[in-house]
Design an enzyme around this catalytic site. Structure first.
Site, mmCIF file in Angstrom:
data_model
loop_
_atom_site.group_PDB
_atom_site.id
_atom_site.type_symbol
_atom_site.label_atom_id
_atom_site.label_comp_id
_atom_site.label_asym_id
_atom_site.label_seq_id
_atom_site.Cartn_x
_atom_site.Cartn_y
_atom_site.Cartn_z
ATOM 1 N N CYS A 69 -7.893 -5.390 -3.699
ATOM 2 C CA CYS A 69 -7.091 -4.243 -3.171
ATOM 3 C C CYS A 69 -6.875 -3.305 -4.401
ATOM 4 O O CYS A 69 -6.720 -3.873 -5.517
ATOM 5 C CB CYS A 69 -5.598 -4.511 -2.748
ATOM 6 S SG CYS A 69 -4.325 -4.822 -3.950
ATOM 7 N N GLU A 70 -6.765 -1.858 -4.338
ATOM 8 C CA GLU A 70 -6.766 -1.140 -5.305
ATOM 9 C C GLU A 70 -5.387 -0.779 -5.825
ATOM 10 O O GLU A 70 -5.225 -0.432 -7.114
ATOM 11 C CB GLU A 70 -7.403 0.508 -5.080
ATOM 12 C CG GLU A 70 -6.362 1.117 -4.129
ATOM 13 C CD GLU A 70 -6.828 2.491 -3.702
ATOM 14 O OE1 GLU A 70 -8.165 2.596 -3.551
ATOM 15 O OE2 GLU A 70 -6.095 3.272 -3.208
ATOM 16 N N HIS A 71 -4.324 -1.498 -5.224
ATOM 17 C CA HIS A 71 -3.053 -1.482 -5.752
ATOM 18 C C HIS A 71 -2.840 -2.491 -6.948
ATOM 19 O O HIS A 71 -2.007 -2.264 -8.038
ATOM 20 C CB HIS A 71 -2.091 -1.519 -4.858
ATOM 21 C CG HIS A 71 -1.975 -0.563 -3.781
ATOM 22 N ND1 HIS A 71 -1.737 -0.578 -2.535
ATOM 23 C CD2 HIS A 71 -2.287 0.948 -3.998
ATOM 24 C CE1 HIS A 71 -1.923 0.433 -1.858
ATOM 25 N NE2 HIS A 71 -2.232 1.397 -2.845
ATOM 26 N N HIS A 72 -3.358 -3.638 -6.584
ATOM 27 C CA HIS A 72 -3.032 -4.751 -7.307
ATOM 28 C C HIS A 72 -4.231 -5.442 -7.982
ATOM 29 O O HIS A 72 -4.138 -6.585 -8.775
ATOM 30 C CB HIS A 72 -2.344 -5.976 -6.800
ATOM 31 C CG HIS A 72 -0.893 -5.507 -6.047
ATOM 32 N ND1 HIS A 72 -0.908 -4.964 -4.993
ATOM 33 C CD2 HIS A 72 0.358 -5.378 -6.769
ATOM 34 C CE1 HIS A 72 0.569 -4.650 -4.693
ATOM 35 N NE2 HIS A 72 1.143 -4.746 -5.583
ATOM 36 N N GLN A 97 -7.325 -1.030 3.151
ATOM 37 C CA GLN A 97 -8.162 -1.346 4.204
ATOM 38 C C GLN A 97 -8.321 -0.378 5.256
ATOM 39 O O GLN A 97 -9.511 -0.288 5.791
ATOM 40 C CB GLN A 97 -7.342 -2.730 4.880
ATOM 41 C CG GLN A 97 -8.207 -3.389 6.055
ATOM 42 C CD GLN A 97 -7.621 -4.398 6.520
ATOM 43 O OE1 GLN A 97 -7.140 -5.391 5.786
ATOM 44 N NE2 GLN A 97 -7.523 -4.830 7.616
ATOM 45 N N HIS A 109 -4.552 -10.292 2.431
ATOM 46 C CA HIS A 109 -4.515 -9.625 1.219
ATOM 47 C C HIS A 109 -3.638 -10.610 0.367
ATOM 48 O O HIS A 109 -2.576 -10.789 0.411
ATOM 49 C CB HIS A 109 -3.370 -8.359 1.289
ATOM 50 C CG HIS A 109 -4.298 -7.350 2.192
ATOM 51 N ND1 HIS A 109 -4.749 -6.027 1.589
ATOM 52 C CD2 HIS A 109 -4.752 -7.404 3.329
ATOM 53 C CE1 HIS A 109 -5.119 -5.189 2.421
ATOM 54 N NE2 HIS A 109 -5.496 -6.046 3.519
ATOM 55 N N CYS A 126 -2.599 -10.099 -2.642
ATOM 56 C CA CYS A 126 -1.294 -9.614 -3.181
ATOM 57 C C CYS A 126 0.000 -9.712 -2.548
ATOM 58 O O CYS A 126 1.069 -9.550 -2.996
ATOM 59 C CB CYS A 126 -1.433 -7.819 -3.587
ATOM 60 S SG CYS A 126 -1.554 -7.136 -1.961
HETATM 61 N N1 LIG Z 1 -1.542 0.144 3.750
HETATM 62 C C1 LIG Z 1 -1.954 -0.818 3.005
HETATM 63 N N2 LIG Z 1 -1.215 -1.184 1.907
HETATM 64 C C2 LIG Z 1 -1.697 -2.011 1.149
HETATM 65 C C3 LIG Z 1 -3.119 -2.668 0.951
HETATM 66 N N3 LIG Z 1 -3.123 -3.430 0.059
HETATM 67 C C4 LIG Z 1 -1.976 -3.432 -0.275
HETATM 68 N N4 LIG Z 1 -1.059 -2.978 0.249
HETATM 69 C C5 LIG Z 1 0.395 -2.611 -0.257
HETATM 70 O O1 LIG Z 1 0.344 -1.680 -1.137
HETATM 71 C C6 LIG Z 1 1.790 -1.673 -1.492
HETATM 72 C C7 LIG Z 1 1.933 -1.222 -2.856
HETATM 73 O O2 LIG Z 1 3.306 -0.863 -2.914
HETATM 74 P P1 LIG Z 1 4.007 -0.647 -4.343
HETATM 75 O O3 LIG Z 1 5.555 -0.688 -3.953
HETATM 76 O O4 LIG Z 1 3.816 0.584 -5.163
HETATM 77 O O5 LIG Z 1 3.712 -2.158 -5.055
HETATM 78 P P2 LIG Z 1 4.538 -3.322 -5.663
HETATM 79 O O6 LIG Z 1 5.710 -3.148 -6.195
HETATM 80 O O7 LIG Z 1 3.617 -4.480 -6.196
HETATM 81 O O8 LIG Z 1 4.971 -3.787 -4.013
HETATM 82 P P3 LIG Z 1 5.203 -5.507 -3.493
HETATM 83 O O9 LIG Z 1 3.929 -5.774 -3.174
HETATM 84 O O10 LIG Z 1 5.939 -5.188 -2.534
HETATM 85 O O11 LIG Z 1 5.560 -6.350 -4.783
HETATM 86 C C8 LIG Z 1 2.461 -3.062 -1.071
HETATM 87 O O12 LIG Z 1 3.096 -2.811 -0.216
HETATM 88 C C9 LIG Z 1 1.136 -3.834 -0.768
HETATM 89 O O13 LIG Z 1 1.363 -4.823 0.190
HETATM 90 C C10 LIG Z 1 -3.837 -2.069 2.278
HETATM 91 O O14 LIG Z 1 -5.240 -2.268 2.223
HETATM 92 N N5 LIG Z 1 -3.335 -1.025 2.992
HETATM 93 ZN ZN LIG Z 2 -2.384 -5.206 -3.401
#
Ligand SMILES: Nc1nc2c(ncn2[C@@H]2O[C@H](COP(=O)(O)OP(=O)(O)OP(=O)(O)O)[C@@H](O)[C@H]2O)c(=O)[nH]1
Ligand SMILES: [Zn+2]
Length: 196
Positions: free
Chosen positions: A83-86, A124, A152, A154
């Site tokens: 995942c590109e967020h984490h 995704q 996921h 994360c």
């Molecule tokens: N829609 C979507 N969300 C994703 C995907 N992979 C990870 N996420 C979500 O991306 C979001 C990033 O949210 P942020 O609030 O910026 O990050 P964060 O503080 O680390 O959030 P938490 O995971 O809730 O602790 C999270 O809700 C993840 O669950 C994906 O493929 N699609």
């Molecule tokens: Zn993630």
């Protein structure tokens, strides 16, 4: 041509050392001394998709199929992504269906397209669209359906800590979007979900 702004491998390894130190570790101890090298190598594997053009896999087609014009489905294509967020793993399965228009592709090529997109930093929804759009653009079938089920990490090993959650996404184009029977037949073929 190589990208002159891309960091060198030495720089990438130095970044791993920084992260290890930030986590509270000593990157010079025996167990960790080769870790930056291993991580750089692992990244070359996990993110090998950037060097691939998924369109290339669909260039070779076969037309001698005796007029076959029904649904073609490849289900349970396992993939590993991040995942590109984490930068945490996304592990899952993709299911692809298409309605050929006079030509078909070798089925392994559909799995190669999945991998070429999965081996990148992903969301995704984006990966689902990319796969469907690629097949539609290059093969030009009468319709395409892509369904992805992903777990996921994360969400499981950090943050909200929820296990056993699957994210399901779909992208339907052409006949899969416009014709309820085609869509229903595809969904019946792939029979998504546990306990099938
Ligand atoms: N829609 C979507 N969300 C994703 C995907 N992979 C990870 N996420 C979500 O991306 C979001 C990033 O949210 P942020 O609030 O910026 O990050 P964060 O503080 O680390 O959030 P938490 O995971 O809730 O602790 C999270 O809700 C993840 O669950 C994906 O493929 N699609
Ligand atoms: Zn993630």
């Amino acid at each position: 041509m190589s990208d002159p702004t891309r960091p060198s491998r030495d720089e990438a390894e130095a970044a791993v050392r920084t992260l290890l130190r930030w986590a509270g570790e000593n990157p010079d101890r025996e167990g960790l001394v080769d870790t930056p090298k291993r991580v750089a190598k692992a990244y070359q594997d996990w993110f090998s998709g950037y060097a691939l053009d998924p369109d290339d896999y669909l260039a070779r087609t076969f037309e001698e199929v005796c007029g076959y014009d029904e649904l073609i489905v490849l289900r349970d294509i396992e993939f590993e992504s991040h995942c590109e967020h984490h930068m945490a793993p996304i592990i899952g399965k993709a299911h692809i269906g298409y309605l050929p228009d006079g030509k078909v592709v070798g089925i392994s090529k559909l799995a190669r397209v999945v991998d070429a997109y999965a081996r990148r930093f992903q969301v995704q929804e984006k990966m689902t669209s990319q796969i469907a759009d690629c097949i539609q653009r290059v093969l030009q079938p009468r319709g395409v359906g892509v369904v992805i089920e992903g777990a996921h990490e994360c969400m499981t090993t950090r943050g909200v800590h929820k296990r056993g959650v699957s994210m399901i996404t779909s992208k339907m184009l052409g006949g899969f979007r416009d014709d309820a029977r085609t869509r229903a037949e595809f969904l019946q073929f792939i029979d998504v979900g546990p306990g099938r």
